[in-house]
Design a protein around this motif. Structure first.
Motif, PDB file in Angstrom:
ATOM      1  N   ARG A  52       0.798  -1.228   0.000  1.00  0.00           N
ATOM      2  CA  ARG A  52       0.000   0.000   0.000  1.00  0.00           C
ATOM      3  C   ARG A  52       0.826   1.271   0.000  1.00  0.00           C
ATOM      4  O   ARG A  52       0.293   2.363   0.121  1.00  0.00           O
ATOM      5  CB  ARG A  52      -0.975   0.009   1.185  1.00  0.00           C
ATOM      6  N   GLY A  53       2.161   1.198  -0.144  1.00  0.00           N
ATOM      7  CA  GLY A  53       2.935   2.405  -0.384  1.00  0.00           C
ATOM      8  C   GLY A  53       3.623   3.013   0.816  1.00  0.00           C
ATOM      9  O   GLY A  53       3.186   2.923   1.949  1.00  0.00           O
ATOM     10  N   ARG A  54       4.703   3.701   0.522  1.00  0.00           N
ATOM     11  CA  ARG A  54       5.527   4.319   1.560  1.00  0.00           C
ATOM     12  C   ARG A  54       4.980   5.687   1.964  1.00  0.00           C
ATOM     13  O   ARG A  54       4.243   6.328   1.226  1.00  0.00           O
ATOM     14  CB  ARG A  54       6.948   4.535   1.033  1.00  0.00           C
ATOM     15  N   THR A 103       7.345  11.170  -9.501  1.00  0.00           N
ATOM     16  CA  THR A 103       8.409  10.574  -8.689  1.00  0.00           C
ATOM     17  C   THR A 103       7.814   9.693  -7.598  1.00  0.00           C
ATOM     18  O   THR A 103       8.343   8.608  -7.306  1.00  0.00           O
ATOM     19  CB  THR A 103       9.283  11.680  -8.070  1.00  0.00           C
ATOM     20  N   MET A 104       6.731  10.123  -6.996  1.00  0.00           N
ATOM     21  CA  MET A 104       6.068   9.308  -5.980  1.00  0.00           C
ATOM     22  C   MET A 104       5.571   7.993  -6.589  1.00  0.00           C
ATOM     23  O   MET A 104       5.763   6.917  -6.012  1.00  0.00           O
ATOM     24  CB  MET A 104       4.918  10.101  -5.349  1.00  0.00           C
ATOM     25  N   LYS A 105       4.959   8.066  -7.748  1.00  0.00           N
ATOM     26  CA  LYS A 105       4.466   6.852  -8.393  1.00  0.00           C
ATOM     27  C   LYS A 105       5.607   5.900  -8.724  1.00  0.00           C
ATOM     28  O   LYS A 105       5.503   4.683  -8.502  1.00  0.00           O
ATOM     29  CB  LYS A 105       3.695   7.217  -9.655  1.00  0.00           C
ATOM     30  N   ALA A 106       6.703   6.441  -9.236  1.00  0.00           N
ATOM     31  CA  ALA A 106       7.830   5.602  -9.645  1.00  0.00           C
ATOM     32  C   ALA A 106       8.481   4.887  -8.469  1.00  0.00           C
ATOM     33  O   ALA A 106       9.143   3.857  -8.654  1.00  0.00           O
ATOM     34  CB  ALA A 106       8.869   6.459 -10.368  1.00  0.00           C
ATOM     35  N   ASN A 107       8.294   5.425  -7.253  1.00  0.00           N
ATOM     36  CA  ASN A 107       8.950   4.862  -6.078  1.00  0.00           C
ATOM     37  C   ASN A 107       7.969   4.327  -5.045  1.00  0.00           C
ATOM     38  O   ASN A 107       8.345   4.109  -3.902  1.00  0.00           O
ATOM     39  CB  ASN A 107       9.861   5.920  -5.450  1.00  0.00           C
ATOM     40  N   ASP A 108       6.722   4.094  -5.465  1.00  0.00           N
ATOM     41  CA  ASP A 108       5.699   3.525  -4.583  1.00  0.00           C
ATOM     42  C   ASP A 108       5.557   4.337  -3.302  1.00  0.00           C
ATOM     43  O   ASP A 108       5.507   3.797  -2.194  1.00  0.00           O
ATOM     44  CB  ASP A 108       6.028   2.058  -4.264  1.00  0.00           C
ATOM     45  N   ASP A 157      14.171  13.324   0.684  1.00  0.00           N
ATOM     46  CA  ASP A 157      14.789  14.632   0.431  1.00  0.00           C
ATOM     47  C   ASP A 157      14.463  15.144  -0.974  1.00  0.00           C
ATOM     48  O   ASP A 157      15.200  15.961  -1.529  1.00  0.00           O
ATOM     49  CB  ASP A 157      16.297  14.594   0.643  1.00  0.00           C
ATOM     50  N   TRP A 158      13.369  14.679  -1.552  1.00  0.00           N
ATOM     51  CA  TRP A 158      12.903  15.223  -2.828  1.00  0.00           C
ATOM     52  C   TRP A 158      12.431  16.670  -2.630  1.00  0.00           C
ATOM     53  O   TRP A 158      11.850  16.975  -1.600  1.00  0.00           O
ATOM     54  CB  TRP A 158      11.731  14.366  -3.347  1.00  0.00           C
ATOM     55  N   PRO A 159      12.681  17.579  -3.600  1.00  0.00           N
ATOM     56  CA  PRO A 159      13.457  17.449  -4.824  1.00  0.00           C
ATOM     57  C   PRO A 159      14.901  17.913  -4.704  1.00  0.00           C
ATOM     58  O   PRO A 159      15.563  18.079  -5.724  1.00  0.00           O
ATOM     59  CB  PRO A 159      12.684  18.346  -5.791  1.00  0.00           C
ATOM     60  N   ALA A 160      15.382  18.168  -3.467  1.00  0.00           N
ATOM     61  CA  ALA A 160      16.817  18.429  -3.318  1.00  0.00           C
ATOM     62  C   ALA A 160      17.597  17.231  -3.848  1.00  0.00           C
ATOM     63  O   ALA A 160      18.653  17.379  -4.467  1.00  0.00           O
ATOM     64  CB  ALA A 160      17.161  18.697  -1.859  1.00  0.00           C
TER      65      ALA A 160
END
Length: 352
Positions: free
Chosen positions: A37-39, A80-85, A304-307
């Protein structure tokens, strides 16, 4: 802006913990285990439109473009969230406290920043939470901002920089803030900058070592001042896996035994009172030290997205998923469960 490093960007705006034994395996070793269910990403920065326009007006960032941490967009974030669950990100916008030195700027700027973050959450309530900014150098104003952020905007916690004008968080100046946050049982997310007056190392960016030192300094300040013991209902999250703190606990205990520092038992207590995010990045090198020092239940997933750019977020997330030092329980606790326990408002919005 081409060639704008983090050091140059921060300067223009006015603005490793290593395990004792490094695993003899490549970083990508192990089997990836995405959590169900995601991080939940607790070290997740955002610069929504209203905040961006204010920062441009203040001359903190250039109109359009700028460094990666300022060139934020909702689309890139969701991609980016989707690509990294990543199911949800708890957004924050670290701004040096000195930017709010002027009281009028502090009053208007903090309000704009927090309203922008609250608007982001309203637009995607199951995808975002936020940590509110406060004017640390104006404690009376900060108390008003804390009340507004929680009672009117629905903040999930408060962002405090590790220092403000050279004063670290254990300074008595910040006791009124901690007293109010303690009354509310609030979460404090801390974020560093380079320590005030530090000499630059040529060719070495500040975020590599200096930011970690600043986090370590504020943690030691809180320990020395007894802040965590006086305000037991406040939960403090240390960015970047606590900087150097988990690695130097033995030295800190020696400080208590021989040089008038806090009793070693108090140091060990404080170590397990803090929370720590994975955005050092933790995996795989710092994992043994951190987990041996504090246990998996005090660690939270952070990017630490988007740094950290999208490719770097992907590398760090992959390494976390394949970290040989994490079992399935630890992996899920760090990736999701600890954050939902710590942030009940977010848990209600997204469902456990």
């Amino acid at each position: 802006m081409p060639g704008m490093t983090r050091r140059r960007a921060l300067a223009a705006s006015g603005l490793t913990a290593v395990a004792a034994t490094v695993p003899a395996v490549p970083v990508t070793a192990g089997t990836a285990r995405p959590p169900a269910r995601g991080r939940i990403d607790v070290h997740h920065h955002a610069v929504p439109r209203g905040m961006r326009e204010w920062a441009e007006q203040q001359g903190l960032i250039p109109p359009g473009g700028g460094p990666s941490w300022a060139d934020w967009s909702l689309k890139a974030t969701l991609d980016t969230m989707k690509a990294n669950d990543i199911a949800a990100g708890v957004a924050s916008a670290p701004i040096p406290a000195e930017v709010f030195q002027d009281r009028a700027v502090a009053a208007s700027g903090v309000r704009i920043c927090n309203a922008s973050m609250a608007g982001l959450v309203r637009s995607r309530p199951t995808r975002f939470g936020f940590f509110a900014n406060v004017a640390m150098l104006h404690p009376d104003l900060a108390l008003e901002q804390i009340a507004y952020a929680f009672d009117e905007l629905g903040a999930d916690g408060v962002l405090l920089n590790t220092s403000a004008d050279g004063r670290y968080l254990g300074d008595p100046m910040f006791d009124p803030l901690f007293a109010e946050l303690d009354r509310r049982g609030a979460v404090v997310f801390t974020h560093p900058f380079a320590p005030k007056g530090i000499v630059e190392v040529p060719g070495v960016e500040e975020y590599i070592g200096d930011f970690l030192l600043d986090t370590t300094r504020t943690a030691l300040s809180l320990i020395a001042a007894g802040t965590l013991e006086r305000y037991r209902r406040v939960s403090v999250v240390l960015s970047h896996a606590g900087g150097f703190l988990p690695y130097i606990v033995g030295r800190a205990e020696g400080w208590g035994r021989e040089d008038g520092g806090p009793d070693p038992a108090r140091i060990r207590y404080a170590l397990r009172r803090f929370y720590y995010d994975t955005a050092l990045p933790m995996s795989p090198y710092a994992t043994p030290s951190l987990l041996n020092a504090v246990g998996a239940d005090r660690v939270l997933f952070g990017t630490d997205w988007p740094a950290n750019t999208a490719p770097e977020v992907r590398v760090n997330t992959r390494d976390f998923d394949r970290d040989p030092g994490l079992g399935d329980r630890e992996h899920r606790a760090i990736g999701r469960d600890n954050a939902l326990r710590l942030l009940p408002g977010l848990a209600r919005r997204i469902g456990r």
